[in-house]
Write an enzyme that holds these catalytic residues in place. Structure first.
Site, PDB file in Angstrom:
ATOM      1  N   ASP A  26      72.196  41.099  -4.088  1.00  0.00           N
ATOM      2  CA  ASP A  26      72.440  42.507  -4.090  1.00  0.00           C
ATOM      3  C   ASP A  26      71.140  43.324  -3.192  1.00  0.00           C
ATOM      4  OD1 ASP A  26      73.110  45.466  -4.407  1.00  0.00           O
ATOM      5  OD2 ASP A  26      71.833  45.248  -6.156  1.00  0.00           O
TER       6      ASP A  26
ATOM      7  N   ASP B  97      70.017  47.102  -3.102  1.00  0.00           N
ATOM      8  CA  ASP B  97      69.613  48.129  -3.857  1.00  0.00           C
ATOM      9  C   ASP B  97      69.090  48.145  -5.279  1.00  0.00           C
ATOM     10  OD1 ASP B  97      69.381  50.221  -1.445  1.00  0.00           O
ATOM     11  OD2 ASP B  97      71.542  49.996  -1.305  1.00  0.00           O
TER      12      ASP B  97
HETATM   13  C1  XBP Z   1      73.745  50.693  -3.703  1.00  0.00           C
HETATM   14  C2  XBP Z   1      74.520  52.008  -3.552  1.00  0.00           C
HETATM   15  C3  XBP Z   1      74.189  52.531  -1.963  1.00  0.00           C
HETATM   16  C4  XBP Z   1      72.977  53.275  -1.577  1.00  0.00           C
HETATM   17  C5  XBP Z   1      73.244  54.171  -0.433  1.00  0.00           C
HETATM   18  O1  XBP Z   1      74.776  49.882  -4.643  1.00  0.00           O
HETATM   19  O2  XBP Z   1      75.269  52.427  -3.892  1.00  0.00           O
HETATM   20  O3  XBP Z   1      75.235  53.129  -1.691  1.00  0.00           O
HETATM   21  O4  XBP Z   1      72.679  54.081  -2.963  1.00  0.00           O
HETATM   22  O5  XBP Z   1      73.499  53.310   0.686  1.00  0.00           O
HETATM   23  P1  XBP Z   1      74.661  48.373  -5.040  1.00  0.00           P
HETATM   24  P2  XBP Z   1      74.321  54.118   1.836  1.00  0.00           P
HETATM   25  O6  XBP Z   1      73.192  48.112  -5.200  1.00  0.00           O
HETATM   26  O7  XBP Z   1      75.286  47.968  -5.945  1.00  0.00           O
HETATM   27  O8  XBP Z   1      75.169  47.787  -3.609  1.00  0.00           O
HETATM   28  O9  XBP Z   1      73.821  55.427   1.952  1.00  0.00           O
HETATM   29  O10 XBP Z   1      74.033  53.301   3.202  1.00  0.00           O
HETATM   30  O11 XBP Z   1      75.822  53.779   1.590  1.00  0.00           O
HETATM   31 MG    MG Z   2      72.236  47.464  -6.622  1.00  0.00          MG
END
Ligand code: XBP
Ligand code: MG
Length: 231
Positions: A10, A12
């Site tokens: 993953d 973020d």
């Molecule tokens: C990460 C997210 C992303 C970011 C924003 O979730 O929810 O949406 O917050 O990115 P995970 P975008 O780590 O579970 O994948 O604005 O580019 O969508």
């Molecule tokens: Mg995440």
């Protein structure tokens, strides 16, 4: 235990703490640019993280807090423009080096590469955010180290749906049993588990109190993580 062939990361919260000081201020900058009186403080943003995906998060917020705006016939188009502006603000922060990798991430990626493990990404964030973060933190060639990058709208349903993991597994042409997912959140864990993957969870600043029932292992971070321990 089945032999480990690939790590699926993953982004973020897992590779870097991108949410509070990366995505959140980028959303706020885009709102200001569009003349919207919306502001997501740290607490509210933590609540909004239950909705994965930036466009989905904007829609969810507007429908509850600015229904007049959400009812406008051009709202879908507005979300698209707003989100494009948000991405531009986010990319500036990444390029400025404001979002360092979490402890142990660079070392684990390096060890996996030396050992010949295959690498992939499964994230809900937009693809340009992924390549920018990899370049800024690991060097210009780093996106090429990842054989498959599953990101953003390449699947219809974002995490906690398993779609992005299934998409990545299909392209790796590997059974889930030969891969390990590395996640930071309950939504991500759920997505990985439903796709049949083992999942190592490294909770972050927004996810520390979540329930990680079903995780293969839960670790504070990836520092000191050894490939031998990953099966
Ligand atoms: C990460 C997210 C992303 C970011 C924003 O979730 O929810 O949406 O917050 O990115 P995970 P975008 O780590 O579970 O994948 O604005 O580019 O969508
Ligand atoms: Mg995440």
């Amino acid at each position: 235990m089945n032999r480990l062939h690939a790590l699926i990361f993953d982004v973020d919260g897992t590779l870097a703490e991108t949410e509070r000081d990366g995505h959140r201020p980028a959303f706020n900058a885009a709102f200001a640019e569009f003349g919207l009186a919306w502001h997501w403080d740290e607490k509210r943003y933590g609540e909004l993280l239950a909705v994965t995906g930036g466009k989905e998060r904007i829609r969810h917020y507007a429908e509850r807090h600015d229904p007049a705006c959400a009812a406008r016939p051009d709202f879908a188009a507005q979300i698209k423009s707003l989100h494009a502006a948000k991405t531009a603000h986010y990319l500036q922060r990444v390029a400025a080096g404001q979002l360092p990798l979490r402890p142990g991430v660079a070392e684990l990626i390096a060890a996996a590469r030396s050992a010949g493990l295959r690498l992939a990404i499964a994230t809900t964030t937009s693809p340009e955010n992924v390549t920018a973060l990899l370049r800024a933190s690991l060097g210009p060639d780093a996106p090429g180290w990842f054989e498959v990058i599953g990101a953003g709208d390449c699947v219809p349903n974002k995490k906690p749906a398993p779609d992005i993991y299934r998409w990545v597994l299909e392209r790796l042409a590997l059974p889930a049993a030969n891969c390990l997912a590395i996640e930071d959140s309950k939504n991500g864990l759920q997505a990985a588990l439903t796709a049949g993957l083992r999942c190592l969870v490294t909770p972050g600043e927004y996810t520390a109190d979540e329930d990680f029932n079903g995780a293969w292992r839960v670790e504070g971070d990836l520092a000191g993580e050894r490939l031998e321990g990953l099966g």
